[in-house]
Design a protein around this motif. Structure first.
Motif, PDB file in Angstrom:
ATOM      1  N   ARG A  57       0.829  -1.204   0.000  1.00  0.00           N
ATOM      2  CA  ARG A  57       0.000   0.000   0.000  1.00  0.00           C
ATOM      3  C   ARG A  57       0.868   1.262   0.000  1.00  0.00           C
ATOM      4  NH1 ARG A  57      -5.291   1.308   1.292  1.00  0.00           N
ATOM      5  NH2 ARG A  57      -5.586   3.433   2.045  1.00  0.00           N
ATOM      6  N   LYS A  58       1.909   1.250   0.833  1.00  0.00           N
ATOM      7  CA  LYS A  58       2.812   2.404   0.902  1.00  0.00           C
ATOM      8  C   LYS A  58       3.510   2.613  -0.444  1.00  0.00           C
ATOM      9  CE  LYS A  58       5.338   5.509   3.189  1.00  0.00           C
ATOM     10  NZ  LYS A  58       6.359   5.886   2.208  1.00  0.00           N
ATOM     11  N   LYS A  59       3.947   1.523  -1.064  1.00  0.00           N
ATOM     12  CA  LYS A  59       4.629   1.616  -2.354  1.00  0.00           C
ATOM     13  C   LYS A  59       3.714   2.208  -3.412  1.00  0.00           C
ATOM     14  CE  LYS A  59       6.971  -1.229  -5.836  1.00  0.00           C
ATOM     15  NZ  LYS A  59       7.386  -2.610  -6.204  1.00  0.00           N
ATOM     16  N   ASN A  60       2.459   1.756  -3.453  1.00  0.00           N
ATOM     17  CA  ASN A  60       1.509   2.265  -4.447  1.00  0.00           C
ATOM     18  C   ASN A  60       1.148   3.723  -4.191  1.00  0.00           C
ATOM     19  OD1 ASN A  60       1.407  -0.115  -5.897  1.00  0.00           O
ATOM     20  ND2 ASN A  60      -0.352  -0.922  -4.771  1.00  0.00           N
ATOM     21  N   GLN A  61       0.959   4.080  -2.935  1.00  0.00           N
ATOM     22  CA  GLN A  61       0.662   5.473  -2.603  1.00  0.00           C
ATOM     23  C   GLN A  61       1.813   6.387  -3.007  1.00  0.00           C
ATOM     24  OE1 GLN A  61      -0.413   5.598   1.570  1.00  0.00           O
ATOM     25  NE2 GLN A  61      -2.578   5.478   1.076  1.00  0.00           N
ATOM     26  N   ASP A  62       3.036   5.959  -2.701  1.00  0.00           N
ATOM     27  CA  ASP A  62       4.206   6.767  -3.056  1.00  0.00           C
ATOM     28  C   ASP A  62       4.315   6.928  -4.573  1.00  0.00           C
ATOM     29  OD1 ASP A  62       4.855   7.047  -0.419  1.00  0.00           O
ATOM     30  OD2 ASP A  62       6.450   5.543  -0.423  1.00  0.00           O
ATOM     31  N   LYS A  63       4.018   5.858  -5.314  1.00  0.00           N
ATOM     32  CA  LYS A  63       4.074   5.920  -6.778  1.00  0.00           C
ATOM     33  C   LYS A  63       3.061   6.922  -7.308  1.00  0.00           C
ATOM     34  CE  LYS A  63       3.789   3.029 -10.929  1.00  0.00           C
ATOM     35  NZ  LYS A  63       3.579   1.656 -11.452  1.00  0.00           N
ATOM     36  N   ILE A  64       1.846   6.863  -6.774  1.00  0.00           N
ATOM     37  CA  ILE A  64       0.797   7.788  -7.205  1.00  0.00           C
ATOM     38  C   ILE A  64       1.190   9.229  -6.890  1.00  0.00           C
ATOM     39  CG2 ILE A  64      -1.585   8.534  -6.808  1.00  0.00           C
ATOM     40  CD1 ILE A  64      -2.222   5.545  -6.237  1.00  0.00           C
ATOM     41  N   ILE A  65       1.690   9.460  -5.688  1.00  0.00           N
ATOM     42  CA  ILE A  65       2.077  10.814  -5.284  1.00  0.00           C
ATOM     43  C   ILE A  65       3.215  11.333  -6.152  1.00  0.00           C
ATOM     44  CG2 ILE A  65       3.162  12.154  -3.424  1.00  0.00           C
ATOM     45  CD1 ILE A  65       1.504  10.473  -1.444  1.00  0.00           C
ATOM     46  N   ASN A  66       4.175  10.484  -6.475  1.00  0.00           N
ATOM     47  CA  ASN A  66       5.296  10.910  -7.325  1.00  0.00           C
ATOM     48  C   ASN A  66       4.816  11.306  -8.714  1.00  0.00           C
ATOM     49  OD1 ASN A  66       7.242  10.516  -5.350  1.00  0.00           O
ATOM     50  ND2 ASN A  66       7.689   8.419  -5.969  1.00  0.00           N
ATOM     51  N   VAL A  67       3.935  10.489  -9.293  1.00  0.00           N
ATOM     52  CA  VAL A  67       3.395  10.799 -10.624  1.00  0.00           C
ATOM     53  C   VAL A  67       2.549  12.072 -10.559  1.00  0.00           C
ATOM     54  CG1 VAL A  67       1.786  10.040 -12.413  1.00  0.00           C
ATOM     55  CG2 VAL A  67       3.442   8.426 -11.458  1.00  0.00           C
ATOM     56  N   ALA A  68       1.702  12.164  -9.547  1.00  0.00           N
ATOM     57  CA  ALA A  68       0.841  13.335  -9.397  1.00  0.00           C
ATOM     58  C   ALA A  68       1.671  14.602  -9.182  1.00  0.00           C
ATOM     59  CB  ALA A  68      -0.131  13.132  -8.241  1.00  0.00           C
ATOM     60  N   SER A  69       2.748  14.497  -8.431  1.00  0.00           N
ATOM     61  CA  SER A  69       3.623  15.654  -8.195  1.00  0.00           C
ATOM     62  C   SER A  69       4.160  16.192  -9.504  1.00  0.00           C
ATOM     63  CB  SER A  69       4.788  15.261  -7.277  1.00  0.00           C
ATOM     64  OG  SER A  69       4.348  14.921  -5.990  1.00  0.00           O
ATOM     65  N   ARG A  70       4.588  15.288 -10.373  1.00  0.00           N
ATOM     66  CA  ARG A  70       5.140  15.724 -11.662  1.00  0.00           C
ATOM     67  C   ARG A  70       4.070  16.380 -12.526  1.00  0.00           C
ATOM     68  NH1 ARG A  70       5.103  13.070 -16.362  1.00  0.00           N
ATOM     69  NH2 ARG A  70       4.739  11.022 -15.397  1.00  0.00           N
ATOM     70  N   LEU A  71       2.894  15.769 -12.597  1.00  0.00           N
ATOM     71  CA  LEU A  71       1.840  16.311 -13.449  1.00  0.00           C
ATOM     72  C   LEU A  71       1.278  17.618 -12.897  1.00  0.00           C
ATOM     73  CD1 LEU A  71       0.005  13.006 -14.423  1.00  0.00           C
ATOM     74  CD2 LEU A  71       1.497  14.412 -15.857  1.00  0.00           C
ATOM     75  N   PHE A  72       1.072  17.687 -11.583  1.00  0.00           N
ATOM     76  CA  PHE A  72       0.591  18.940 -10.985  1.00  0.00           C
ATOM     77  C   PHE A  72       1.632  20.049 -11.173  1.00  0.00           C
ATOM     78  CE2 PHE A  72      -2.241  16.366  -7.959  1.00  0.00           C
ATOM     79  CZ  PHE A  72      -3.404  16.722  -8.631  1.00  0.00           C
ATOM     80  N   ALA A  73       2.908  19.696 -11.072  1.00  0.00           N
ATOM     81  CA  ALA A  73       3.968  20.694 -11.257  1.00  0.00           C
ATOM     82  C   ALA A  73       3.981  21.209 -12.684  1.00  0.00           C
ATOM     83  CB  ALA A  73       5.327  20.092 -10.897  1.00  0.00           C
ATOM     84  N   GLU A  74       3.736  20.310 -13.643  1.00  0.00           N
ATOM     85  CA  GLU A  74       3.779  20.686 -15.059  1.00  0.00           C
ATOM     86  C   GLU A  74       2.518  21.405 -15.519  1.00  0.00           C
ATOM     87  OE1 GLU A  74       4.400  17.018 -17.057  1.00  0.00           O
ATOM     88  OE2 GLU A  74       6.510  16.835 -16.490  1.00  0.00           O
ATOM     89  N   LYS A  75       1.350  20.954 -15.021  1.00  0.00           N
ATOM     90  CA  LYS A  75       0.084  21.427 -15.579  1.00  0.00           C
ATOM     91  C   LYS A  75      -0.809  22.161 -14.581  1.00  0.00           C
ATOM     92  CE  LYS A  75      -0.030  17.629 -18.927  1.00  0.00           C
ATOM     93  NZ  LYS A  75      -0.881  16.586 -19.559  1.00  0.00           N
ATOM     94  N   GLY A  76      -0.440  22.155 -13.320  1.00  0.00           N
ATOM     95  CA  GLY A  76      -1.273  22.799 -12.320  1.00  0.00           C
ATOM     96  C   GLY A  76      -2.444  21.913 -11.908  1.00  0.00           C
ATOM     97  N   TYR A  77      -3.191  22.383 -10.923  1.00  0.00           N
ATOM     98  CA  TYR A  77      -4.323  21.611 -10.399  1.00  0.00           C
ATOM     99  C   TYR A  77      -5.415  21.427 -11.456  1.00  0.00           C
ATOM    100  CZ  TYR A  77      -8.367  20.362  -7.545  1.00  0.00           C
ATOM    101  OH  TYR A  77      -9.477  19.729  -7.030  1.00  0.00           O
ATOM    102  N   ALA A  78      -5.826  22.519 -12.075  1.00  0.00           N
ATOM    103  CA  ALA A  78      -6.935  22.462 -13.034  1.00  0.00           C
ATOM    104  C   ALA A  78      -6.571  21.675 -14.286  1.00  0.00           C
ATOM    105  CB  ALA A  78      -7.376  23.876 -13.411  1.00  0.00           C
ATOM    106  N   GLY A  79      -5.313  21.721 -14.689  1.00  0.00           N
ATOM    107  CA  GLY A  79      -4.914  21.072 -15.929  1.00  0.00           C
ATOM    108  C   GLY A  79      -4.576  19.600 -15.806  1.00  0.00           C
ATOM    109  N   THR A  80      -4.687  19.067 -14.599  1.00  0.00           N
ATOM    110  CA  THR A  80      -4.339  17.663 -14.370  1.00  0.00           C
ATOM    111  C   THR A  80      -5.576  16.876 -13.976  1.00  0.00           C
ATOM    112  OG1 THR A  80      -2.143  18.340 -13.571  1.00  0.00           O
ATOM    113  CG2 THR A  80      -2.859  16.105 -13.043  1.00  0.00           C
TER     114      THR A  80
END
Length: 202
Positions: A5-28
């Motif tokens: 569970r921790k591994k999957n959560q960390d993976k999701i957060i890492n991917v989300a961090s990159r996309l939110f950083a690139e596109k912002g909240y509304a664009g992701t």
């Protein structure tokens, strides 16, 4: 929490961090995050059942260490030691949480409309504590009578720039990415500048 569970959560957060950083909240979208994380969308919702909760998790991944970074200022009586450790910790956060830091920076630059109030309040309380600590050191003659406010702003800018403007720094340095020595040198340089510039005493 199980290891999987921790591994999957960390993976999701890492991917989300990159996309939110690139596109912002509304664009992701959560669909895009699930796709990039290579998992079905229902699986993503199993761990984070709303986009807001996932966004909060991304923000917390950097704001929690940022809030903890000021602990040396309350635990150490020596201003030189406290400031050196604070700056070092802030640089390490920029190294280890670069994408989440960019997400946080984008959030602040767009008016912090999606920043949870409890996180905002905690960051404001921390800022006031740091300013009061600087004022106390000035009153005791342990620091030159500089502006505590501008010193805080400068510390934010000089440390977090290594995450938020990493591309530009790498371009100037002629590197594809910074290494641990670069971050160590940055922390030592910034600490020396602040300690000498503010005439900080033990």
């Amino acid at each position: 929490m199980s290891r999987i569970r921790k591994k999957n959560q960390d993976k999701i957060i890492n991917v989300a961090s990159r996309l939110f950083a690139e596109k912002g909240y509304a664009g992701t979208s959560t669909a895009e995050i699930a796709s990039e994380a290579e998992m079905p969308k229902p699986n993503l919702y199993y761990y984070f059942n709303t986009k807001d909760k996932l966004y909060r998790a991304v923000l917390e991944s950097v704001t929690k260490p940022l809030l903890a970074a000021s602990e040396p200022l309350s635990k150490t009586d020596d201003p030189r030691e406290a400031l050196t450790e604070y700056i070092k910790t802030k640089i390490i956060i920029s190294r280890d949480h670069a994408l989440a830091s960019k997400t946080f920076a984008n959030e602040v630059m767009t008016g912090a409309t999606h920043l949870p109030k409890d996180i905002s309040d905690a960051l404001l309380e921390q800022s006031r504590f740091i300013i009061q600590k600087f004022e106390s050191w000035i009153e005791k003659g342990l620091m030159a009578p500089v502006s505590p406010y501008h010193l805080v702003y400068m510390l934010w800018a000089s440390t977090q720039t290594y995450a938020d403007f990493n591309w530009q720094i790498c371009q100037v340095a002629g590197k594809s990415e910074l290494d641990d020595k670069d971050y160590e040198d940055a922390a030592n340089f910034l600490a020396e500048i602040v300690l000498k510039g503010c005439a900080v005493k033990s």
